[in-house]
Design a protein around this motif. Structure first.
Motif, PDB file in Angstrom:
ATOM      1  N   ALA A   1      -3.418  11.314  -9.810  1.00  0.00           N
ATOM      2  CA  ALA A   1      -2.770  11.984  -8.682  1.00  0.00           C
ATOM      3  C   ALA A   1      -3.751  12.178  -7.531  1.00  0.00           C
ATOM      4  O   ALA A   1      -3.384  12.071  -6.363  1.00  0.00           O
ATOM      5  CB  ALA A   1      -2.207  13.333  -9.133  1.00  0.00           C
ATOM      6  N   LEU A   2      -5.026  12.442  -7.862  1.00  0.00           N
ATOM      7  CA  LEU A   2      -6.028  12.644  -6.824  1.00  0.00           C
ATOM      8  C   LEU A   2      -6.352  11.349  -6.079  1.00  0.00           C
ATOM      9  O   LEU A   2      -6.848  11.381  -4.955  1.00  0.00           O
ATOM     10  CB  LEU A   2      -7.298  13.215  -7.461  1.00  0.00           C
ATOM     11  CG  LEU A   2      -8.320  13.877  -6.537  1.00  0.00           C
ATOM     12  CD1 LEU A   2      -7.679  15.019  -5.758  1.00  0.00           C
ATOM     13  CD2 LEU A   2      -9.495  14.375  -7.339  1.00  0.00           C
ATOM     14  N   LEU A   3      -6.068  10.226  -6.699  1.00  0.00           N
ATOM     15  CA  LEU A   3      -6.292   8.932  -6.046  1.00  0.00           C
ATOM     16  C   LEU A   3      -5.551   8.841  -4.717  1.00  0.00           C
ATOM     17  O   LEU A   3      -6.046   8.248  -3.758  1.00  0.00           O
ATOM     18  CB  LEU A   3      -5.843   7.808  -6.978  1.00  0.00           C
ATOM     19  CG  LEU A   3      -6.009   6.373  -6.485  1.00  0.00           C
ATOM     20  CD1 LEU A   3      -7.487   6.006  -6.360  1.00  0.00           C
ATOM     21  CD2 LEU A   3      -5.301   5.397  -7.428  1.00  0.00           C
ATOM     22  N   LEU A   4      -4.371   9.447  -4.642  1.00  0.00           N
ATOM     23  CA  LEU A   4      -3.556   9.360  -3.430  1.00  0.00           C
ATOM     24  C   LEU A   4      -4.146  10.148  -2.271  1.00  0.00           C
ATOM     25  O   LEU A   4      -3.751   9.947  -1.122  1.00  0.00           O
ATOM     26  CB  LEU A   4      -2.134   9.871  -3.714  1.00  0.00           C
ATOM     27  CG  LEU A   4      -1.421   9.297  -4.941  1.00  0.00           C
ATOM     28  CD1 LEU A   4       0.028   9.731  -4.948  1.00  0.00           C
ATOM     29  CD2 LEU A   4      -1.516   7.783  -4.964  1.00  0.00           C
ATOM     30  N   SER A   5      -5.082  11.050  -2.562  1.00  0.00           N
ATOM     31  CA  SER A   5      -5.688  11.852  -1.494  1.00  0.00           C
ATOM     32  C   SER A   5      -6.768  11.098  -0.737  1.00  0.00           C
ATOM     33  O   SER A   5      -7.211  11.553   0.326  1.00  0.00           O
ATOM     34  CB  SER A   5      -6.291  13.134  -2.082  1.00  0.00           C
ATOM     35  OG  SER A   5      -7.443  12.843  -2.860  1.00  0.00           O
ATOM     36  N   LEU A   6      -7.216   9.955  -1.257  1.00  0.00           N
ATOM     37  CA  LEU A   6      -8.372   9.293  -0.654  1.00  0.00           C
ATOM     38  C   LEU A   6      -8.103   8.742   0.750  1.00  0.00           C
ATOM     39  O   LEU A   6      -8.961   8.892   1.627  1.00  0.00           O
ATOM     40  CB  LEU A   6      -8.870   8.186  -1.585  1.00  0.00           C
ATOM     41  CG  LEU A   6      -9.408   8.691  -2.940  1.00  0.00           C
ATOM     42  CD1 LEU A   6      -9.929   7.526  -3.771  1.00  0.00           C
ATOM     43  CD2 LEU A   6     -10.489   9.731  -2.742  1.00  0.00           C
ATOM     44  N   PRO A   7      -6.956   8.076   1.041  1.00  0.00           N
ATOM     45  CA  PRO A   7      -6.749   7.630   2.435  1.00  0.00           C
ATOM     46  C   PRO A   7      -6.728   8.766   3.450  1.00  0.00           C
ATOM     47  O   PRO A   7      -7.407   8.668   4.484  1.00  0.00           O
ATOM     48  CB  PRO A   7      -5.403   6.886   2.357  1.00  0.00           C
ATOM     49  CG  PRO A   7      -5.310   6.418   0.936  1.00  0.00           C
ATOM     50  CD  PRO A   7      -5.931   7.505   0.130  1.00  0.00           C
ATOM     51  N   PRO A   8      -5.989   9.866   3.221  1.00  0.00           N
ATOM     52  CA  PRO A   8      -6.043  10.947   4.222  1.00  0.00           C
ATOM     53  C   PRO A   8      -7.407  11.625   4.296  1.00  0.00           C
ATOM     54  O   PRO A   8      -7.840  12.021   5.381  1.00  0.00           O
ATOM     55  CB  PRO A   8      -4.949  11.920   3.767  1.00  0.00           C
ATOM     56  CG  PRO A   8      -4.704  11.620   2.339  1.00  0.00           C
ATOM     57  CD  PRO A   8      -4.957  10.151   2.195  1.00  0.00           C
ATOM     58  N   LEU A   9      -8.105  11.773   3.167  1.00  0.00           N
ATOM     59  CA  LEU A   9      -9.446  12.352   3.227  1.00  0.00           C
ATOM     60  C   LEU A   9     -10.397  11.453   3.997  1.00  0.00           C
ATOM     61  O   LEU A   9     -11.270  11.929   4.736  1.00  0.00           O
ATOM     62  CB  LEU A   9      -9.972  12.595   1.808  1.00  0.00           C
ATOM     63  CG  LEU A   9      -9.410  13.801   1.063  1.00  0.00           C
ATOM     64  CD1 LEU A   9      -9.960  13.854  -0.354  1.00  0.00           C
ATOM     65  CD2 LEU A   9      -9.727  15.101   1.800  1.00  0.00           C
ATOM     66  N   ALA A  10     -10.250  10.138   3.830  1.00  0.00           N
ATOM     67  CA  ALA A  10     -11.074   9.204   4.596  1.00  0.00           C
ATOM     68  C   ALA A  10     -10.786   9.328   6.089  1.00  0.00           C
ATOM     69  O   ALA A  10     -11.699   9.210   6.927  1.00  0.00           O
ATOM     70  CB  ALA A  10     -10.832   7.777   4.114  1.00  0.00           C
ATOM     71  N   ALA A  11      -9.526   9.550   6.449  1.00  0.00           N
ATOM     72  CA  ALA A  11      -9.178   9.742   7.860  1.00  0.00           C
ATOM     73  C   ALA A  11      -9.832  11.003   8.410  1.00  0.00           C
ATOM     74  O   ALA A  11     -10.387  11.002   9.522  1.00  0.00           O
ATOM     75  CB  ALA A  11      -7.662   9.807   8.015  1.00  0.00           C
ATOM     76  N   LEU A  12      -9.782  12.083   7.636  1.00  0.00           N
ATOM     77  CA  LEU A  12     -10.456  13.303   8.070  1.00  0.00           C
ATOM     78  C   LEU A  12     -11.958  13.081   8.179  1.00  0.00           C
ATOM     79  O   LEU A  12     -12.609  13.578   9.111  1.00  0.00           O
ATOM     80  CB  LEU A  12     -10.161  14.439   7.087  1.00  0.00           C
ATOM     81  CG  LEU A  12      -8.758  15.044   7.128  1.00  0.00           C
ATOM     82  CD1 LEU A  12      -8.584  16.039   5.995  1.00  0.00           C
ATOM     83  CD2 LEU A  12      -8.507  15.726   8.475  1.00  0.00           C
ATOM     84  N   ALA A  13     -12.524  12.352   7.228  1.00  0.00           N
ATOM     85  CA  ALA A  13     -13.961  12.089   7.262  1.00  0.00           C
ATOM     86  C   ALA A  13     -14.352  11.328   8.522  1.00  0.00           C
ATOM     87  O   ALA A  13     -15.440  11.544   9.079  1.00  0.00           O
ATOM     88  CB  ALA A  13     -14.369  11.309   6.014  1.00  0.00           C
ATOM     89  N   ALA A  14     -13.492  10.429   8.974  1.00  0.00           N
ATOM     90  CA  ALA A  14     -13.805   9.649  10.170  1.00  0.00           C
ATOM     91  C   ALA A  14     -13.986  10.540  11.389  1.00  0.00           C
ATOM     92  O   ALA A  14     -14.852  10.282  12.246  1.00  0.00           O
ATOM     93  CB  ALA A  14     -12.708   8.614  10.415  1.00  0.00           C
ATOM     94  N   PHE A  15     -13.193  11.603  11.485  1.00  0.00           N
ATOM     95  CA  PHE A  15     -13.279  12.465  12.663  1.00  0.00           C
ATOM     96  C   PHE A  15     -14.467  13.417  12.607  1.00  0.00           C
ATOM     97  O   PHE A  15     -14.699  14.166  13.566  1.00  0.00           O
ATOM     98  CB  PHE A  15     -11.972  13.250  12.829  1.00  0.00           C
ATOM     99  CG  PHE A  15     -10.852  12.403  13.344  1.00  0.00           C
ATOM    100  CD1 PHE A  15     -10.769  12.099  14.687  1.00  0.00           C
ATOM    101  CD2 PHE A  15      -9.907  11.881  12.484  1.00  0.00           C
ATOM    102  CE1 PHE A  15      -9.748  11.293  15.174  1.00  0.00           C
ATOM    103  CE2 PHE A  15      -8.883  11.076  12.950  1.00  0.00           C
ATOM    104  CZ  PHE A  15      -8.802  10.768  14.297  1.00  0.00           C
TER     105      PHE A  15
END
Length: 575
Positions: free
Chosen positions: A350-364
């Motif tokens: 389930a935590l796997l699905l959090s990686l794209p949005p977390l990566a987006a936050l990390a970019a900013f």
């Protein structure tokens, strides 16, 4: 003095900063496309090529795909020897089964089933890049305009931020193994990234984001996550309706866009309901023990590294823009995934699905870093992944040459029966990856000015390096340790003219492994069966007395999986 003073003033931002991002045009140089494509290709293909199905989820999902492809199970109700899947899902099994049916006869079914999942991982990376790109295009996400110009142009800034988001996603440690398995989790990841892109691009486009939302939400609903799809849609619709006028763009207007989101969400919900895929699997929050909270905190810390500290930094530095699309959208997606993971029986998937949005936050977080923070990330990453690469190479050399002796002895103890072998192509690929890493380190430690995505180059490159080295140099021993093939082949070797085989007490992964690796005709054990052989997961002495007449069965062999003595198959023959 006047020209020098004017040049100095040209680099100073205005006193009233609308955003914390201070970025010059020279800092948004694009990451070379060939290098980025090579890193992505190496990361995606390593782990899909050259191995067999691994325990447990990988071989189990493949078993359902194989049964569908062979016509042994109904398409709307996948079964494995009569057993339904542990979690309700259809699309992942359909994709694998269709790929097996369409593949040429010379292609192994297990690799054919991986082809659509390779495409799903590529889709995840592409959708994440474009999602960050469109979020970075919003006016609230733009860097501070300088008094005399020279700030980054919006399109160039968005591309550089998207490069950083993609690097953050590749660098996430939790993405490595689970994104290379043919399981519903990877399908959910692909559809989550597609949904995220649809919401991010909706203010700028209508057709493609609309199609992406429809496909992403329906795909999530039919991949075992209809509740996640509903939550994503609810938050995305609310954000679209309450978007700031300057962030609304020229794509879908407020109410037409919200109607489109609602239609996609209803289609997802109705499809899942019609196929009876709504199932409550979450554990109540009050029932979580202290040990479970601690275990989840450890999982969250390493699984989402290095995205989570950067995401927290973004939330802090952009705290005055928390209601703006570029922060609110990935933050909502990440919170839904993290909270669902906390209550899920399979938190890592389930935590796997959090990686794209977390990566987006990390970019900013990247345009808000100072030089000391970037240097700290670089040195930590350099030491960590260089050490990992050194360990991987030393153990491989020990297996090939016996020097040093201790690593080879440890492998022999953990994987008894494994015989090392040398293969030129994996060795060459590993060598190329190592040389590329050294070149990347040399570039990053040079004195040249670097773009804003520089802080994530070494984390992404190091993660890709470690994954490629493990999936080339260590692949034979990992395949031996994590596959059921060795145990099943030893089991079949103890049978003479097996014909049909009864099974008793086996789990889904064991059944799938027996079906694929042995090609045996399996059936559940019964007193009326005429099969002379029986494979059990536990001793028949402990079984229900009325299930078998134990006097008619003789134990022939105990076959343990090489790396797990408790994972044992018992072979019986009728007397």
């Amino acid at each position: 003095m006047l020209p020098a003073r004017a040049a100095a003033c040209d680099t100073l931002p205005r006193v009233n900063q609308p955003t914390p991002a201070i970025v010059t045009q020279s800092a948004v140089r694009r990451l070379p496309r060939l290098a980025l494509l090579l890193v992505c290709a190496a990361y995606v293909l390593a782990g899909f090529i050259g191995r067999g199905p691994w325990k447990n989820a990988d071989i189990m999902a493949f078993g359902y795909m194989l049964e569908l492809a062979r016509g042994h199970a109904p398409w709307l109700h996948p079964q494995l020897l009569g057993l339904p899947p542990e979690f309700e899902a259809l699309v992942p099994y359909w994709l694998g089964a269709w790929a097996i049916q369409l593949a040429p006869a010379w292609l192994d079914p297990d690799f054919a089933a991986r082809i659509p999942f390779i495409a799903l991982l590529v889709l995840s990376l592409v959708a994440a890049w474009y999602g960050v790109y469109y979020l970075a295009r919003t006016p609230a996400a733009q860097p501070v305009p300088f008094a005399f110009g020279g700030e980054a142009r919006p399109t160039d800034y968005a591309r550089a931020m998207a490069d950083g988001g993609l690097l953050a996603l590749i660098a996430s440690l939790g993405l490595m193994q689970l994104s290379h398995e043919t399981t519903p989790a990877l399908a959910q990841l692909g559809f989550t990234a597609l949904t995220f892109f649809g919401f991010a691009a909706l203010p700028y486009r209508l057709v493609l984001p609309g199609l992406s939302l429809a496909l992403g939400l329906v795909g999530l609903g039919l991949s075992g996550a209809p509740a996640m799809a509903a939550l994503f849609a609810a938050g995305g619709a609310l954000l679209h309706l309450t978007d700031w006028p300057e962030d609304a763009g020229r794509g879908a207007a407020r109410w037409p866009g919200a109607t489109l989101i609602l239609a996609a969400a209803l289609a997802s919900a109705f499809a899942a309901a019609a196929l009876d895929m709504w199932e409550w699997r979450l554990v109540p929050l009050a029932e979580l023990s202290r040990e479970q909270w601690t275990a989840f905190a450890r999982l969250l810390a390493w699984f989402t590294w290095p995205a989570w500290p950067l995401a927290l930094w973004t939330v802090w530095r952009w705290r005055r823009q928390l209601d703006r699309r570029h922060v609110a959208l990935p933050l909502w997606f990440a919170l839904v995934c993290v909270f669902s993971s906390l209550l899920s029986p399979n938190p890592d998937r389930a935590l796997l699905l959090s990686l794209p949005p977390l990566a987006a936050l990390a970019a900013f977080a990247l345009p808000t870093f100072d030089r000391s923070v970037s240097a700290l990330i670089d040195w930590f990453t350099l030491l960590f992944f260089s050490g990992c690469a050194l360990v991987i190479w030393v153990i491989w050399i020990s297996l090939q040459t016996g020097v040093p002796a201790k690593p080879a002895a440890n492998v022999a103890r953990l994987a008894p029966g494994f015989v090392p072998s040398f293969s030129l192509l994996p060795f060459a690929l590993a060598l190329v990856a190592t040389v590329a890493w050294l070149a990347l380190v040399r570039w990053r430690t040079s004195r040249h000015r670097h773009p804003i995505w520089k802080s994530l180059v070494l984390p992404a490159g190091g993660t890709a390096l470690a994954w490629v080295l493990v999936m080339t140099l260590w692949l034979p021993v990992l395949d031996y340790a994590r596959s059921y093939a060795a145990a099943v082949h030893r089991l079949v070797a103890r049978m003479d003219r097996p014909g049909c085989v009864q099974v008793f007490g086996l789990g889904r992964p064991q059944i799938a492994a027996l079906m694929y690796h042995s090609k045996l005709d399996l059936q559940w054990a019964s007193t009326t069966s005429t099969c002379r052989w029986l494979v059990a997961a536990g001793d028949l002495q402990a079984s229900v007395p009325t299930a078998f007449d134990r006097r008619h069965w003789r134990l022939v062999a105990r076959i343990a999986r090489p790396t797990d003595a408790e994972d044992t198959l018992l072979l019986y023959r009728k007397k």
